[in-house]
Design a protein around this motif. Structure first.
Motif, PDB file in Angstrom:
ATOM      1  N   ILE A   1       1.248  10.992   1.479  1.00  0.00           N
ATOM      2  CA  ILE A   1       0.133  11.137   0.395  1.00  0.00           C
ATOM      3  C   ILE A   1      -0.998  10.567   0.798  1.00  0.00           C
ATOM      4  O   ILE A   1      -0.909   9.579   1.672  1.00  0.00           O
ATOM      5  CB  ILE A   1       0.739  10.542  -0.932  1.00  0.00           C
ATOM      6  N   GLY A   2      -2.157  10.752   0.149  1.00  0.00           N
ATOM      7  CA  GLY A   2      -3.388  10.287   0.115  1.00  0.00           C
ATOM      8  C   GLY A   2      -4.370  10.990   1.250  1.00  0.00           C
ATOM      9  O   GLY A   2      -3.822  11.991   1.843  1.00  0.00           O
ATOM     10  N   PHE A   3      -5.542  10.540   1.528  1.00  0.00           N
ATOM     11  CA  PHE A   3      -6.542  11.202   2.514  1.00  0.00           C
ATOM     12  C   PHE A   3      -7.175  10.398   3.413  1.00  0.00           C
ATOM     13  O   PHE A   3      -8.326  10.320   3.990  1.00  0.00           O
ATOM     14  CB  PHE A   3      -7.632  11.474   1.481  1.00  0.00           C
ATOM     15  N   GLY A   4      -6.171   9.473   4.002  1.00  0.00           N
ATOM     16  CA  GLY A   4      -6.659   8.346   4.951  1.00  0.00           C
ATOM     17  C   GLY A   4      -6.652   8.990   6.370  1.00  0.00           C
ATOM     18  O   GLY A   4      -6.086   8.387   7.265  1.00  0.00           O
TER      19      GLY A   4
ATOM     20  N   ASP B   1      -9.202   8.303  13.255  1.00  0.00           N
ATOM     21  CA  ASP B   1      -8.233   6.984  12.339  1.00  0.00           C
ATOM     22  C   ASP B   1      -7.546   7.628  11.436  1.00  0.00           C
ATOM     23  O   ASP B   1      -8.034   8.453  10.586  1.00  0.00           O
ATOM     24  CB  ASP B   1      -9.280   5.966  12.145  1.00  0.00           C
ATOM     25  N   TYR B   2      -6.338   7.410  11.567  1.00  0.00           N
ATOM     26  CA  TYR B   2      -5.100   7.991  10.717  1.00  0.00           C
ATOM     27  C   TYR B   2      -4.543   6.661   9.814  1.00  0.00           C
ATOM     28  O   TYR B   2      -3.888   5.887  10.577  1.00  0.00           O
ATOM     29  CB  TYR B   2      -4.312   8.669  11.467  1.00  0.00           C
ATOM     30  N   SER B   3      -4.286   6.777   8.646  1.00  0.00           N
ATOM     31  CA  SER B   3      -3.525   5.831   7.930  1.00  0.00           C
ATOM     32  C   SER B   3      -3.222   6.440   6.556  1.00  0.00           C
ATOM     33  O   SER B   3      -3.868   6.567   5.811  1.00  0.00           O
ATOM     34  CB  SER B   3      -4.567   4.573   7.507  1.00  0.00           C
ATOM     35  N   ARG B   4      -1.931   6.734   6.427  1.00  0.00           N
ATOM     36  CA  ARG B   4      -1.500   7.573   5.090  1.00  0.00           C
ATOM     37  C   ARG B   4      -0.360   6.818   4.568  1.00  0.00           C
ATOM     38  O   ARG B   4       0.483   6.349   5.299  1.00  0.00           O
ATOM     39  CB  ARG B   4      -1.163   9.094   5.178  1.00  0.00           C
ATOM     40  N   GLY B   5      -0.231   7.231   3.272  1.00  0.00           N
ATOM     41  CA  GLY B   5       1.212   6.773   2.441  1.00  0.00           C
ATOM     42  C   GLY B   5       2.252   7.733   2.838  1.00  0.00           C
ATOM     43  O   GLY B   5       2.055   8.810   3.079  1.00  0.00           O
ATOM     44  N   ALA B   6       3.394   6.965   3.027  1.00  0.00           N
ATOM     45  CA  ALA B   6       4.586   7.676   3.663  1.00  0.00           C
ATOM     46  C   ALA B   6       5.733   7.273   2.857  1.00  0.00           C
ATOM     47  O   ALA B   6       5.887   6.201   2.375  1.00  0.00           O
ATOM     48  CB  ALA B   6       4.646   7.552   5.134  1.00  0.00           C
TER      49      ALA B   6
ATOM     50  N   THR C   1       2.893   2.730   4.856  1.00  0.00           N
ATOM     51  CA  THR C   1       1.960   3.390   5.231  1.00  0.00           C
ATOM     52  C   THR C   1       2.230   3.538   6.675  1.00  0.00           C
ATOM     53  O   THR C   1       2.808   2.810   7.190  1.00  0.00           O
ATOM     54  CB  THR C   1       0.541   2.898   5.325  1.00  0.00           C
TER      55      THR C   1
ATOM     56  N   ALA D   1       0.195   4.493  10.276  1.00  0.00           N
ATOM     57  CA  ALA D   1      -1.268   4.489  11.022  1.00  0.00           C
ATOM     58  C   ALA D   1      -1.277   4.611  12.499  1.00  0.00           C
ATOM     59  O   ALA D   1      -0.224   4.135  13.105  1.00  0.00           O
ATOM     60  CB  ALA D   1      -1.853   2.971  10.556  1.00  0.00           C
ATOM     61  N   GLY D   2      -2.440   5.130  12.862  1.00  0.00           N
ATOM     62  CA  GLY D   2      -2.485   5.350  14.404  1.00  0.00           C
ATOM     63  C   GLY D   2      -3.904   6.042  14.660  1.00  0.00           C
ATOM     64  O   GLY D   2      -4.768   5.754  13.588  1.00  0.00           O
TER      65      GLY D   2
ATOM     66  N   GLN E   1      -4.371   9.287  -4.286  1.00  0.00           N
ATOM     67  CA  GLN E   1      -3.091  10.170  -4.617  1.00  0.00           C
ATOM     68  C   GLN E   1      -2.159   9.320  -5.337  1.00  0.00           C
ATOM     69  O   GLN E   1      -1.807   8.274  -4.942  1.00  0.00           O
ATOM     70  CB  GLN E   1      -2.812  11.010  -3.385  1.00  0.00           C
TER      71      GLN E   1
ATOM     72  N   VAL F   1      -1.544   5.809  -3.358  1.00  0.00           N
ATOM     73  CA  VAL F   1      -2.558   5.088  -2.398  1.00  0.00           C
ATOM     74  C   VAL F   1      -3.772   5.430  -2.609  1.00  0.00           C
ATOM     75  O   VAL F   1      -4.301   6.310  -3.321  1.00  0.00           O
ATOM     76  CB  VAL F   1      -1.978   5.995  -1.003  1.00  0.00           C
TER      77      VAL F   1
ATOM     78  N   SER G   1      -7.842   5.233  -0.042  1.00  0.00           N
ATOM     79  CA  SER G   1      -8.215   4.800   1.323  1.00  0.00           C
ATOM     80  C   SER G   1      -9.405   4.381   1.194  1.00  0.00           C
ATOM     81  O   SER G   1     -10.405   4.771   0.885  1.00  0.00           O
ATOM     82  CB  SER G   1      -8.095   6.061   2.163  1.00  0.00           C
TER      83      SER G   1
ATOM     84  N   THR H   1      -5.446   2.577   4.538  1.00  0.00           N
ATOM     85  CA  THR H   1      -5.055   3.041   3.099  1.00  0.00           C
ATOM     86  C   THR H   1      -4.114   1.779   2.621  1.00  0.00           C
ATOM     87  O   THR H   1      -3.733   1.320   3.361  1.00  0.00           O
ATOM     88  CB  THR H   1      -3.982   4.244   3.443  1.00  0.00           C
TER      89      THR H   1
ATOM     90  N   THR I   1      -3.525  -0.681  11.599  1.00  0.00           N
ATOM     91  CA  THR I   1      -2.501  -0.639  12.804  1.00  0.00           C
ATOM     92  C   THR I   1      -2.502  -1.915  13.213  1.00  0.00           C
ATOM     93  O   THR I   1      -1.583  -2.160  14.174  1.00  0.00           O
ATOM     94  CB  THR I   1      -3.405   0.295  13.757  1.00  0.00           C
TER      95      THR I   1
END
Lengths: 453, 478
Positions: A380-383, A390-395, A413, A415-416, B390, B399, B401, B421, B475
């Motif tokens: 979820i989310g738009f990170g 850059d990637y970071s999302r709720g999981a 979350t 991330a990477g 969201q 979440v 961001s 996030t 990260t």
């Protein structure tokens, strides 16, 4: 059926004629109409019924290198006259743009394959209510802990699109879609009453190919039940496996990154990567606009160019962008037949049927290859920053211990950076199945940061 | 300013056609029916590579007819406003009631004057010259490039909308509103060697064009987008794990929208699918938190004179001193739950059904000094601006961001960090709020909320707050 197609073609041709009378250099017109019927059933009772028939048209005109687009749902001659006049005024107000214009006349699609995109079956509200009810009933019957539901939705729609331009191109295509989904809710009375929901769905061009309501309901229920009792895990770097639904989102980011518009605007993390290796050699991605019966298939694109199959990633090397005429001109390349079009808008770029070629390992064996790690089933989310990757999302998903799913996980979350994520694809599953316009098998990424406790 | 009155003539409709269609749909087994008539003109210009090269305009018009019976809703719409099309829509909507069409027209005699005029505008959006819009974007481009030579790309767009609505109900109500909306958005890309970063800023509301020309706003938007892009050139990896986080005032109020607001929409609570459904009257936040949804703020993006069911908008207290007090309602859910109607029945357009939706959702100001709040954190994160968010309303996990954030080290804001996030649980997160600043700020007017595929404009607001513990998804594991 031919009647409305002939009529809309006439509307399109007439609008082109009106534009020419205003002295435009060139123009194109898109006319669309559609019917839809949808129902929602919740806890066996009808909750919502909806029915519609609509139409709209859009025109884009060029005066030399200046252009503008407009749209309306009012097809009366008076309204269309006004629309064309307004569009011309608007076009004359904006700046010249060297790359603007229709595709070259000789590039227009000349074939029209039958891609089997239309099923004339129509569903009545009562038929849809019955399908939705069966799907929800099946979900509710799976487990006593499923005590509530957000409902089951059944929908049917068909549409006709006509595209015409001043090169003399005039073509249309009709398509249909049938969908069924259910979202059950489970309550964990034994462990503090926590609630979880999940869902399952099917979307098909043909009614006969839709999964049975019972199978959709059962899968939805299983997906919901397995989330009960989810907990956080501690912050750590581990292998992460994306299931087919979440791996599809990684493909979606790739598609955004190779979109001609993101590239010429300098807004893609994949700038300058064409011809370079961005993933291991067992990673190949295709976009096939002419897959028979495909949800992303169309005989011609939003500018009237023939759709085709493009290999985007060939053995790990970025081999093609996704382009329409404009973004192609900006990048000095021909269109790849990926123009998408919303009524009254300039073309943009979209995927057709976009997928990652399957590997040979079963999802079970992929999970078995991980000692400690996360199996992701929802994001979820738009990170996601498309400029940097850059990637970071709720999981949420499952914790893997010694090669097996040990317990459900939520509120973490992952991330990477997308560039590293693609480089670190370690295994691709053998489980490719098209459930929409985009499809991916299960994918294992060597390492990502999981943030939790 | 004199308020403009909307009448059926605008839609070339006659009162008898509406009364007839209402009568046809409002049969004995139907509790309530309404007809929503809308016409919208939307215009957009955008600029990139230093020139305004895109101009689009859309005109749409149509009507949606709805009938509710018990928990059931029947709905149909048409983009034609003829008597025949309204009849077909009425017959389809009535399908839920399984009874023959009504024959008695329903008089719409209750025609209240709008009790509020929240968006008085001297010049409708549709009358702004295209050249004026273009000039505005050209100013943005020049200002952003002037800000720093490392700004290499500037993209900006200006969107306006003029929506005219009328609602006729089976209770005999006939009321209309003219709803202007506009938004200016700027995105800059900064480059330094191979490092490329993005920054965005924008604003707007239910305001006239002059708003953007006043107080150097165009320049402010351009500089703010450029500043964020330049700042991100020096951003370090974001931390990962649980830590104290300070949220700046304004747009970070999206936390409330995701963590609390959606979970308090009445439909989810009537269906008992929200994590908040059994918490009314209970503590869901620390006692320094009071949160309201207020559709009556002048000129704000989320404000409305009346909602899409013709109900005047109100200010609803959702959480008072930490205790859950109220839900956000539309007619259907207020009736079924027996709770107050709050004027939050909204829809994207005539093609969409009404749902209970937020307007402007914000936390009231507290007592703390913002500097003291930052100073209270030894090691943590300061989040100044956000992208989207969201929520899963059933398990309550949400979440959002960060697009601009910094480390807090020994009570001081230090290095900027890459976007991360933040993830938490709606019913728990506000219990972690230990300090609330006296600096309540509303966002600049950019919010759009999505629910069941429908987008509606919303506002959020927040004073500076301290959250003692939340998971930050960077990260860089500590």
């Amino acid at each position: 059926m031919t009647d409305s197609s002939d009529h809309l073609r006439q509307v399109a041709a007439d609008l082109i004629k009106r534009a020419k009378a205003h002295g435009v250099t060139s123009a194109d017109v898109l006319v669309a109409e559609g019917d839809s019927v949808s129902v929602q059933v919740r806890l066996s009772a009808v909750d919502r019924l909806s029915k519609a028939r609509e139409k709209s048209l859009g025109i884009r005109v060029f005066f030399g290198k200046r252009s503008a687009s407009t749209s309306t749902s009012d097809f009366t001659p008076k309204s269309l006259d006004q629309l064309v006049a307004d569009t011309c005024t608007l076009a004359k107000a904006v700046a010249e743009d060297e790359s603007s214009g229709l595709p070259d006349a000789e590039a227009m699609a000349s074939d029209h394959p039958d891609l089997d995109l239309f099923d004339p079956t129509t569903l009545t509200m009562d038929e849809e209510i019955s399908l939705a009810r069966r799907a929800e009933d099946a979900a509710m019957a799976v487990d006593a802990r499923i005590t509530n539901s957000e409902g089951a939705d059944c929908g049917y729609g068909n549409g006709l699109v006509v595209l015409a331009n001043t090169h003399g191109f005039l073509d249309s295509h009709r398509s249909s879609r049938f969908s069924l989904s259910v979202t059950p809710i489970a309550v964990d009375e034994e462990n503090g009453g926590g609630m979880q929901r999940d869902s399952w769905y099917a979307v098909k061009r043909k009614f006969s190919e839709l999964d049975t309501p019972e199978s959709i309901g059962q899968i939805a229920a299983q997906r919901t039940i397995r989330r009960l009792g989810a907990k956080k895990v501690s912050t750590q770097r581990v292998p992460v496996i994306f299931d087919t639904e979440t791996a599809e989102s990684l493909l979606g980011h790739l598609a955004s990154g190779v979109s001609g518009y993101a590239l010429y605007k300098g807004a893609s993390f994949l700038m300058g990567q064409l011809g370079k290796r961005i993933a291991p050699d067992f990673v190949s991605v295709e976009d096939d606009g002419r897959m028979v019966g495909g949800l992303g298939s169309r005989p011609f694109d939003g500018e009237g160019l023939a759709t085709r199959k493009n290999i985007i990633l060939e053995n790990g090397v970025l081999s093609s962008y996704l382009l329409d005429t404009y973004s192609g001109r900006k990048l000095g390349m021909p269109s790849t037949g990926n123009a998408a079009r919303s009524i009254g808008e300039n073309p943009s770029v979209s995927t057709t049927n976009f997928f990652l070629r399957p590997g040979t390992t079963s999802p079970k064996d992929i999970i078995a290859s991980v000692k400690q790690g996360l199996y992701v089933t929802e994001l979820i989310g738009f990170g996601v920053n498309m400029v940097t990757g850059d990637y970071s999302r709720g999981a949420s998903g499952f914790w893997i211990e010694n090669g097996e799913l040990a317990y459900p996980v939520e509120e973490v979350t992952i991330a990477g950076n997308l560039k590293q994520i693609y480089e670190q694809i370690e295994v691709i599953g053998n489980d490719l199945e098209f459930r929409g316009r985009m499809a991916s098998p299960t994918v294992k990424i060597a390492q990502m940061t999981v943030a939790g406790n | 300013m004199e308020q403009q009155v909307v009448d059926l003539a605008h839609f070339s409709l006659h009162e008898s056609e509406i009364q007839h269609a209402l009568g046809r749909v409002k049969v004995k087994d139907v509790d309530y029916a309404d007809i929503y008539i809308e016409s919208t003109i939307a215009e957009s210009v955008s600029m990139e590579e230093g020139i305004v090269k895109r101009a689009v305009k859309s005109i749409s018009q149509g009507a949606g007819v709805r009938a509710t019976a018990g928990e059931k809703t029947g709905f149909a719409y048409s983009d034609e406003l003829s008597k025949r099309d309204l009849e077909i829509a009425a017959d389809t909507a009535r399908y839920i009631a399984n009874s023959p069409q009504g024959e008695t027209p329903i008089a719409v005699t209750h025609r209240p004057k709008l009790s509020q005029n929240l968006y008085p505008i001297d010049k409708p959006n549709t009358e702004i010259a295209t050249q004026d819009r273009i000039d505005l974007l050209n100013v943005i481009d020049a200002e952003a490039r002037k800000y720093d030579t490392r700004i290499t790309k500037v993209m900006a767009s200006f969107n306006t909308e003029q929506k005219i609505i009328m609602v006729a109900t089976s209770d005999g109500l006939l009321v209309g509103d003219i709803q202007p909306l506009s938004r200016l958005q700027v995105t800059c890309i900064a480059e330094e060697g191979t490092n490329r970063q993005v920054g965005s800023y924008g604003g707007g509301g239910r305001i006239g064009f002059s708003f953007y020309q006043e107080e150097n706003r165009a320049r402010e938007y351009a500089h703010e987008a450029a500043r964020q892009a330049i700042l991100n050139l020096s951003a370090v990896d974001a931390p990962a794990g649980v830590m104290p986080v300070v949220l700046a005032g304004g747009w970070p109020g999206i936390l409330l929208h995701e963590a609390i607001g959606h979970g308090l929409e009445a439909d989810f609570n009537r269906r008992k699918t929200s994590a908040f459904c059994s918490l009314m009257g209970q503590r869901v936040a620390s006692d320094v938190c009071t949160i309201v949804d207020d559709g009556t703020l002048p000129s704000r993006r989320g404000s409305l004179n009346i909602d899409d069911e013709g109900t005047p908008t109100t200010r609803t207290v959702l959480i008072e001193d930490g205790i859950l007090r109220g839900y956000i309602t539309d007619r259907l859910n207020a009736r079924l739950m027996g709770i107050p109607l709050t004027g939050n029945g909204r829809r994207e357009d005539f093609r969409s059904i009404v749902l209970p939706r937020m307007t402007n959702t914000f936390m009231l100001a507290g007592q703390s000094d913002p500097d003291d709040i930052i100073g209270s954190v030894k090691n943590g994160l300061y989040a100044a601006s956000f992208g989207g968010g969201q929520v899963d309303i059933t398990n309550g996990k949400f979440v959002f961001s960060a697009s601009e954030a910094y480390l807090i080290e020994d009570g001081k804001i230090t290095k900027p960090v890459k976007g991360a996030t933040l993830i938490g649980s709606g019913p728990d997160i506000l219990k972690q709020v230990s300090m609330v600043g006296h600096d309540l700020k509303l966002d600049s007017g950019i919010g759009t909320c999505g629910k069941e595929g429908q987008s509606v404009p919303v506002g959020v607001g927040l004073p500076t707050i301290r959250i003692d513990e939340i998971t930050v998804g960077g990260t860089s594991a500590r």
